[in-house]
Structure formats: C-alpha cells, structure tokens
Scaffold this active site. Structure first.
Site: not given
Ligand code: DX5
Length: 237
Positions: A43, A183
């Site tokens: 991320d 996600d």
C-alpha cells in the site's frame, strides 16, 4: 480472449503489508509465503492522494529477493505515471493506479503495459464502474475499494457489493481475462459477501495479521470462505 466467468476466476488471498511489523518486514514477507499467500500487496501512500504516508520502491526492493510471490503496488498517489518504472524496478509485477489520481488514465495504463507490468485500476467507494468502461481493453485487474483508502483496520462497506457485481458484469461483457480484487475490511465475516458479488482477489491486512490462529490458518479460512461463497467449491453445509 475469452473472459472467465466470476466462478472460474481463481480465488487469491493477497495480504497487505500495511498491517505487518515494519521492524521485521523481511521475516513477515517470508512468513506470508509459508502461510500460503498468493501475492503480496504494498500500500503505497503519498500523504496527498490519501492522508497517510507509507513506503516507496526502495523498501519494496529491500525484500524482493526474500520471496518468489508476485508483488502488486497499490499506488495511492497523485500522478502515478512518473513513478511506474521505479516500482517495476523494485520488483512489482502488478501496478494498480487510482482512476481518481490519473488525469490521463488511458495513457497511464498503456505506460504500465509498456513497462512489462500488469495494469490495474482502483475505484474509490464514490467512483462508479462507468469510469473504467472505456479502458477495459487495457486492464488485467480492477480493484474495488471497500473502504475509503488511507488506513488499515477500517470497517468493510457492504454498500460496495452492488458495485462489485456491476464491475463483474463489465468484466464479463469485455470478454477479457480480468481479475476483480477487493480491498478494505476483508475478514472471515465479510469476504463471503464480496466473493458472492463476484470478487476473486481478496486483500486483507488487519484481519489476516490479527487472526487468532495465525497467518496460515487465516489464509486458509479466508480462501475456504471465498471459494464456498463464490461457488468454486461444494459448500459442506
Ligand atoms: C486502505 C488500504 C487497506 C489495506 C488493507 O488504503 O488499502 O485497505 O490494504 O487493510 P485492512 O485489511 O486492515 O482493511
């Protein structure tokens, strides 16, 4: 290219390193591979596109040789086009850009393909599937965010499930081999709804790393639940 129906797209469990112990990142990556993860998501946050700052290509490169698992870079950054080559050189096979962060999305996706990486596009909760209707021919992956991006440990937005189903239909109509990833807040309690709506790749951070049975059990349970609810295996009842 024939598209795979939702139930034929293989389920993959994709740990997010956002929830890992950063002081032992190499060990955590090795443990994720042993635990049965299918790929690892990084991320990447720039503090502008999202109100958080995480890691860049050098951190990813530092653990590349520790695992053979594919790496995907979830680029939560403004104007990602300038950074593509850096993340490919760091060892990322998949690059996911946000439609909201790209002035020229069609061009950026083509640039990702030219690097040899697989292009993916992410949709924030407020962004509809129509935003990618004209770039389906450039994609290998669509990521439907089930939280507002920026932090792990947030609550899964069940309101995104109709959108997951819409994206799944868009993929089928495209006739292309495109994975549908979700996600944000993915846990044993929420993965079934996302799978039933058509997702086949599941990013999990906090629920995976905090599972009482450990990473291997967490990966196994998430995979089983996703396969059962997506019709990829007989539900034992
Ligand atoms: C949000 C991040 C998170 C992370 C997973 O910007 O993208 O969704 O990957 O975090 P959890 O699984 O803790 O919601």
């Amino acid at each position: 290219m024939l598209s795979r129906s939702p139930s034929s797209r293989p389920v993959e469990i994709v740990p997010s390193t956002l929830a890992a112990d950063f002081s032992r990142l190499g060990d955590e990556v090795a443990t994720l591979e042993r635990a049965g993860a299918d790929r690892i998501q990084w991320d990447v946050m720039d503090g502008e596109f999202v109100p958080n700052l995480t890691f860049g290509p050098d951190v990813i490169a530092s653990v590349r040789s520790i695992t053979s698992l594919p790496f995907e870079a979830h680029l939560m950054v403004n104007s990602p086009a300038a950074l593509l080559r850096r993340f490919v050189d760091a060892g990322c096979e998949f690059l996911i850009v946000h439609v909201e962060a790209c002035t020229h999305l069609h061009r950026t996706l083509g640039q990702i393909r030219e690097t040899g990486a697989s292009p993916g596009v992410a949709l924030n909760p407020a962004t509809g599937p129509e935003a990618i209707a004209h770039v389906m021919d450039l994609l290998d992956l669509v990521l439907v965010m089930t939280v507002n991006p920026g932090f792990g440990g947030q609550r899964y937005l069940t309101s995104m499930e109709p959108k997951i189903a819409e994206v799944s239909r868009l993929i089928e109509e495209s006739g292309r081999d495109i994975d549908l990833e979700v996600d944000g807040g993915i846990s044993p309690a929420t993965i079934g709804g996302a799978a039933a709506a058509g997702a086949n790749l599941f990013v999990s951070g906090s629920a995976l790393f905090s599972h009482p049975g450990g990473l291997r059990e967490a990966t196994k349970e998430l995979r089983r639940l996703a396969e059962e609810r997506s019709g990829r295996r007989e539900d034992p009842g």
